[in-house]
Design a protein around this motif. Structure first.
Motif, PDB file in Angstrom:
ATOM      1  N   ASN A   1      -1.068  -5.721  -7.233  1.00 15.67           N
ATOM      2  CA  ASN A   1      -2.186  -4.852  -7.590  1.00 15.67           C
ATOM      3  C   ASN A   1      -3.482  -5.636  -7.690  1.00 15.67           C
ATOM      4  OD1 ASN A   1      -0.558  -2.567  -7.720  1.00 15.67           O
ATOM      5  ND2 ASN A   1      -0.073  -2.875  -9.889  1.00 15.67           N
TER       6      ASN A   1
ATOM      7  N   SER B   1       0.832  -1.207   0.000  1.00 11.25           N
ATOM      8  CA  SER B   1       0.000   0.000   0.000  1.00 11.25           C
ATOM      9  C   SER B   1       0.866   1.256   0.000  1.00 11.25           C
ATOM     10  CB  SER B   1      -0.925  -0.002   1.225  1.00 11.25           C
ATOM     11  OG  SER B   1      -1.827  -1.083   1.190  1.00 11.25           O
TER      12      SER B   1
ATOM     13  N   GLU C   1       4.932  15.173 -12.966  1.00  7.20           N
ATOM     14  CA  GLU C   1       4.023  16.018 -13.743  1.00  7.20           C
ATOM     15  C   GLU C   1       4.222  17.484 -13.393  1.00  7.20           C
ATOM     16  OE1 GLU C   1       0.245  14.382 -12.803  1.00  7.20           O
ATOM     17  OE2 GLU C   1       0.388  12.741 -14.261  1.00  7.20           O
TER      18      GLU C   1
ATOM     19  N   LYS D   1       3.860   1.500  -1.164  1.00  2.00           N
ATOM     20  CA  LYS D   1       4.503   1.596  -2.470  1.00  2.00           C
ATOM     21  C   LYS D   1       3.561   2.235  -3.482  1.00  2.00           C
ATOM     22  CE  LYS D   1       6.756  -1.293  -5.958  1.00  2.00           C
ATOM     23  NZ  LYS D   1       7.174  -2.669  -6.314  1.00  2.00           N
ATOM     24  N   ARG D   2       2.287   1.843  -3.465  1.00  2.00           N
ATOM     25  CA  ARG D   2       1.308   2.473  -4.372  1.00  2.00           C
ATOM     26  C   ARG D   2       1.185   3.968  -4.076  1.00  2.00           C
ATOM     27  NH1 ARG D   2      -1.232  -2.590  -3.699  1.00  2.00           N
ATOM     28  NH2 ARG D   2      -2.284  -1.879  -1.823  1.00  2.00           N
ATOM     29  N   GLU D   3       1.178   4.320  -2.796  1.00  2.00           N
ATOM     30  CA  GLU D   3       1.083   5.730  -2.405  1.00  2.00           C
ATOM     31  C   GLU D   3       2.292   6.517  -2.899  1.00  2.00           C
ATOM     32  OE1 GLU D   3       1.848   8.049   1.725  1.00  2.00           O
ATOM     33  OE2 GLU D   3       0.380   6.427   1.825  1.00  2.00           O
TER      34      GLU D   3
ATOM     35  N   LYS E   1       4.578  10.232  -9.362  1.00  2.00           N
ATOM     36  CA  LYS E   1       3.946  10.616 -10.622  1.00  2.00           C
ATOM     37  C   LYS E   1       3.528  12.088 -10.586  1.00  2.00           C
ATOM     38  CE  LYS E   1       0.037   9.519 -13.656  1.00  2.00           C
ATOM     39  NZ  LYS E   1      -1.176   8.659 -13.834  1.00  2.00           N
ATOM     40  N   ALA E   2       2.917  12.512  -9.471  1.00  2.00           N
ATOM     41  CA  ALA E   2       2.499  13.902  -9.329  1.00  2.00           C
ATOM     42  C   ALA E   2       3.703  14.838  -9.359  1.00  2.00           C
ATOM     43  CB  ALA E   2       1.718  14.085  -8.030  1.00  2.00           C
TER      44      ALA E   2
ATOM     45  N   ARG F   1       4.337   5.766  -5.379  1.00  2.00           N
ATOM     46  CA  ARG F   1       4.315   5.856  -6.834  1.00  2.00           C
ATOM     47  C   ARG F   1       3.381   6.974  -7.295  1.00  2.00           C
ATOM     48  NH1 ARG F   1       4.127  -0.458  -8.904  1.00  2.00           N
ATOM     49  NH2 ARG F   1       6.391  -0.751  -9.106  1.00  2.00           N
ATOM     50  N   SER F   2       2.260   7.120  -6.605  1.00  2.00           N
ATOM     51  CA  SER F   2       1.327   8.184  -6.942  1.00  2.00           C
ATOM     52  C   SER F   2       1.958   9.554  -6.694  1.00  2.00           C
ATOM     53  CB  SER F   2       0.044   8.029  -6.122  1.00  2.00           C
ATOM     54  OG  SER F   2      -0.860   9.071  -6.390  1.00  2.00           O
ATOM     55  N   GLU F   3       2.663   9.687  -5.566  1.00  2.00           N
ATOM     56  CA  GLU F   3       3.326  10.950  -5.248  1.00  2.00           C
ATOM     57  C   GLU F   3       4.446  11.244  -6.244  1.00  2.00           C
ATOM     58  OE1 GLU F   3       4.623  11.055  -1.231  1.00  2.00           O
ATOM     59  OE2 GLU F   3       2.664  10.590  -0.398  1.00  2.00           O
TER      60      GLU F   3
END
Length: 228
Positions: A208, A131, A145, A133-135, A141-142, A137-139
């Protein structure tokens, strides 16, 4: 390892990328983020390795418990036969052996319970790390960007983007090499990214999928609770 698995998991889960980047000076923020995610992969690998050992011990303890329980039942039957045959000496021997086994069975049962608790705890660690790691990765990515938008807003944004990309690739390559060396030193295994990328991708996909199944199961349970 100098740091226990529980401590490593707690440190990773309680931390955040932003705080990590702020704490590290003189390094490319994106490289720091990528390295933090790789550390999670390393801890997950260690957790799975430890889980494998616990599972093996649980299997052995369960088999031993079953064997001793079956032996105990057999000895009781033999003791009854000996008594019916007037062979108290044989019945006594069977009873003595039964008492010895009866002393061991509760210890084996307690060992099995302890191993099951350890297994559940490690499985929880793995879910928490996945969980996190998913968080992260999202950060990440942001963050990428945001950097891309900033680079494109200036007159020389395109040129700066090329330079930044080269810097990021170089930093990521160095981080990967360092990660692989640490993984090999700690576990005796070569780096996942260098030699087993396909299996790593498959494990990520499996993680996932497991997460999605947990979400759907929780959703179905909530719906059933409302209908009930």
């Amino acid at each position: 390892m100098s740091e226990s698995l529980a401590a490593r998991v707690g440190r990773i889960v309680s931390g955040g990328l932003n705080a990590l980047v702020d704490a590290v000076e003189g390094q490319a923020p994106e490289a720091v983020m990528e390295q933090a995610i790789r550390e999670i992969d390393s801890v997950i690998a260690d957790a799975r390795l430890e889980l494998g050992g616990v599972s093996a011990n649980l299997h052995l303890a369960t088999r031993r418990h079953a064997e001793e329980s079956n032996k105990l039942e057999s000895l009781r039957e033999k003791a009854e036969i000996a008594i019916e045959s007037g062979r108290d000496d044989l019945a006594t021997a069977a009873i003595e052996e039964s008492l010895s086994i009866e002393d061991q069975v509760p210890v084996l049962a307690e060992r099995m319970m302890d191993l099951r608790t350890q297994s559940e705890k490690i499985e929880g660690y793995i879910r928490a790390l996945q969980s996190k790691k998913r968080e992260m990765r999202s950060e990440l990515k942001a963050f990428r960007e945001s950097r891309a938008a900033t680079a494109n807003s200036g007159a020389d944004g395109a040129a700066a983007g090329v330079v930044n990309q080269a810097e990021r690739e170089n930093a990521a390559e160095q981080a990967t090499s360092a990660f692989d060396r640490v993984l090999e030193r700690q576990t005796g295994l070569s780096g996942v990214g260098a030699t087993d990328g396909q299996r790593a991708a498959a494990l990520d996909e499996l993680d996932n999928l497991a997460h999605e199944n947990r979400v759907q199961a929780r959703l179905a349970a909530l719906k059933a609770q409302r209908q009930g």
